[in-house]
Design a protein around this motif. Structure first.
Motif, mmCIF file in Angstrom:
data_model
loop_
_atom_site.group_PDB
_atom_site.id
_atom_site.type_symbol
_atom_site.label_atom_id
_atom_site.label_comp_id
_atom_site.label_asym_id
_atom_site.label_seq_id
_atom_site.Cartn_x
_atom_site.Cartn_y
_atom_site.Cartn_z
ATOM 1 N N ASP A 121 -12.087 -8.690 46.479
ATOM 2 C CA ASP A 121 -12.331 -7.636 47.294
ATOM 3 C C ASP A 121 -12.804 -6.299 46.457
ATOM 4 O O ASP A 121 -13.548 -5.700 47.169
ATOM 5 C CB ASP A 121 -10.887 -7.090 47.784
ATOM 6 C CG ASP A 121 -10.322 -8.122 48.967
ATOM 7 O OD1 ASP A 121 -11.300 -8.938 49.253
ATOM 8 O OD2 ASP A 121 -9.171 -8.210 49.159
ATOM 9 N N LEU A 122 -12.345 -6.133 45.052
ATOM 10 C CA LEU A 122 -12.933 -5.398 44.231
ATOM 11 C C LEU A 122 -13.799 -5.895 43.198
ATOM 12 O O LEU A 122 -13.406 -6.649 42.468
ATOM 13 C CB LEU A 122 -11.893 -4.447 43.764
ATOM 14 C CG LEU A 122 -11.174 -3.495 44.621
ATOM 15 C CD1 LEU A 122 -10.119 -2.737 43.819
ATOM 16 C CD2 LEU A 122 -12.246 -2.281 45.453
ATOM 17 N N ILE A 123 -14.904 -5.559 43.259
ATOM 18 C CA ILE A 123 -15.817 -6.245 42.335
ATOM 19 C C ILE A 123 -16.211 -5.259 41.086
ATOM 20 O O ILE A 123 -16.638 -4.093 41.205
ATOM 21 C CB ILE A 123 -17.471 -6.403 43.001
ATOM 22 C CG1 ILE A 123 -17.107 -7.269 44.065
ATOM 23 C CG2 ILE A 123 -18.352 -6.861 41.937
ATOM 24 C CD1 ILE A 123 -18.431 -7.356 45.173
ATOM 25 N N ASP A 124 -15.938 -5.917 39.686
ATOM 26 C CA ASP A 124 -16.251 -5.040 38.625
ATOM 27 C C ASP A 124 -17.545 -4.877 38.251
ATOM 28 O O ASP A 124 -18.209 -5.841 38.135
ATOM 29 C CB ASP A 124 -15.196 -5.773 37.562
ATOM 30 C CG ASP A 124 -15.281 -4.952 36.180
ATOM 31 O OD1 ASP A 124 -16.480 -4.575 35.836
ATOM 32 O OD2 ASP A 124 -14.334 -4.875 35.562
ATOM 33 N N THR A 125 -18.145 -3.673 38.369
ATOM 34 C CA THR A 125 -19.672 -3.729 37.869
ATOM 35 C C THR A 125 -20.120 -3.926 36.751
ATOM 36 O O THR A 125 -21.153 -4.161 36.489
ATOM 37 C CB THR A 125 -19.756 -2.222 38.572
ATOM 38 O OG1 THR A 125 -19.010 -1.164 37.722
ATOM 39 C CG2 THR A 125 -19.755 -1.874 40.029
ATOM 40 N N ALA A 126 -19.166 -3.719 35.650
ATOM 41 C CA ALA A 126 -19.488 -3.984 34.413
ATOM 42 C C ALA A 126 -19.608 -5.744 34.070
ATOM 43 O O ALA A 126 -20.766 -5.963 33.785
ATOM 44 C CB ALA A 126 -18.539 -3.742 33.410
ATOM 45 N N LYS A 127 -18.661 -6.397 34.617
ATOM 46 C CA LYS A 127 -18.868 -7.781 34.512
ATOM 47 C C LYS A 127 -19.514 -8.436 35.313
ATOM 48 O O LYS A 127 -20.076 -9.345 34.899
ATOM 49 C CB LYS A 127 -17.089 -8.245 34.808
ATOM 50 C CG LYS A 127 -16.021 -8.105 33.916
ATOM 51 C CD LYS A 127 -14.805 -8.688 34.301
ATOM 52 C CE LYS A 127 -13.684 -8.250 33.216
ATOM 53 N NZ LYS A 127 -12.269 -8.733 33.731
ATOM 54 N N ASN A 128 -20.171 -7.695 36.459
ATOM 55 C CA ASN A 128 -20.891 -8.299 37.350
ATOM 56 C C ASN A 128 -22.197 -7.776 37.508
ATOM 57 O O ASN A 128 -23.036 -7.887 38.508
ATOM 58 C CB ASN A 128 -20.255 -8.511 38.852
ATOM 59 C CG ASN A 128 -18.957 -9.275 38.900
ATOM 60 O OD1 ASN A 128 -19.147 -10.713 38.818
ATOM 61 N ND2 ASN A 128 -17.934 -8.768 38.792
ATOM 62 N N ALA A 129 -22.579 -6.979 36.375
ATOM 63 C CA ALA A 129 -23.678 -5.982 36.547
ATOM 64 C C ALA A 129 -24.977 -7.130 36.721
ATOM 65 O O ALA A 129 -25.991 -6.526 37.565
ATOM 66 C CB ALA A 129 -24.108 -5.330 35.157
ATOM 67 N N SER A 130 -25.200 -7.969 36.187
ATOM 68 C CA SER A 130 -26.351 -9.132 36.196
ATOM 69 C C SER A 130 -26.290 -9.363 37.809
ATOM 70 O O SER A 130 -27.489 -9.698 38.063
ATOM 71 C CB SER A 130 -26.330 -10.061 35.275
ATOM 72 O OG SER A 130 -26.524 -9.582 34.129
ATOM 73 N N LEU A 131 -25.343 -10.020 38.200
ATOM 74 C CA LEU A 131 -25.237 -10.479 39.511
ATOM 75 C C LEU A 131 -25.532 -9.551 40.426
ATOM 76 O O LEU A 131 -26.507 -9.671 41.600
ATOM 77 C CB LEU A 131 -23.730 -10.962 40.140
ATOM 78 C CG LEU A 131 -23.505 -11.280 41.624
ATOM 79 C CD1 LEU A 131 -24.710 -12.521 41.867
ATOM 80 C CD2 LEU A 131 -22.051 -11.757 41.660
ATOM 81 N N LEU A 132 -25.041 -8.103 40.427
ATOM 82 C CA LEU A 132 -25.298 -7.162 41.413
ATOM 83 C C LEU A 132 -26.895 -6.790 41.337
ATOM 84 O O LEU A 132 -27.491 -6.559 42.384
ATOM 85 C CB LEU A 132 -24.456 -5.666 40.936
ATOM 86 C CG LEU A 132 -23.082 -5.869 41.431
ATOM 87 C CD1 LEU A 132 -22.234 -4.765 40.820
ATOM 88 C CD2 LEU A 132 -22.728 -6.307 42.861
ATOM 89 N N ARG A 133 -27.273 -6.647 39.872
ATOM 90 C CA ARG A 133 -28.714 -6.636 39.999
ATOM 91 C C ARG A 133 -29.631 -7.637 40.712
ATOM 92 O O ARG A 133 -30.636 -7.222 41.359
ATOM 93 C CB ARG A 133 -29.368 -6.424 38.479
ATOM 94 C CG ARG A 133 -29.151 -4.931 37.766
ATOM 95 C CD ARG A 133 -29.725 -5.081 36.457
ATOM 96 N NE ARG A 133 -29.503 -6.115 35.460
ATOM 97 C CZ ARG A 133 -28.334 -5.946 34.847
ATOM 98 N NH1 ARG A 133 -27.464 -4.677 34.976
ATOM 99 N NH2 ARG A 133 -28.157 -7.025 33.886
#
Length: 69
Positions: A34-46
């Protein structure tokens, strides 16, 4: 010390759906918390085309808002 920044999964899903990327939105709904950690998932979000604004622009401290570009 850095502060973790998170983005709500619903924001990511809504952004993807607004771009007619329903398959990716469905995957995010199924696979991510439900909460996505933007540091851990930075590549995925990009990869998903999600950019994250500064936490100051978020509705709650520690949460970032997705840029719906």
């Amino acid at each position: 010390m850095t502060t973790a920044t998170c983005i709500r999964k619903t924001v990511v899903v809504a952004t993807l759906r607004s771009r007619d990327l329903d398959g990716r939105a469905d995957w995010v709904e199924k696979e991510l918390p439900d909460l996505i950690d933007t540091a851990k998932n930075a590549s995925l979000l990009r990869t998903l085309g999600i950019t994250v604004d500064a936490p100051a622009s978020a509705s709650r401290p520690g949460e970032a808002a997705a840029d719906p570009r």
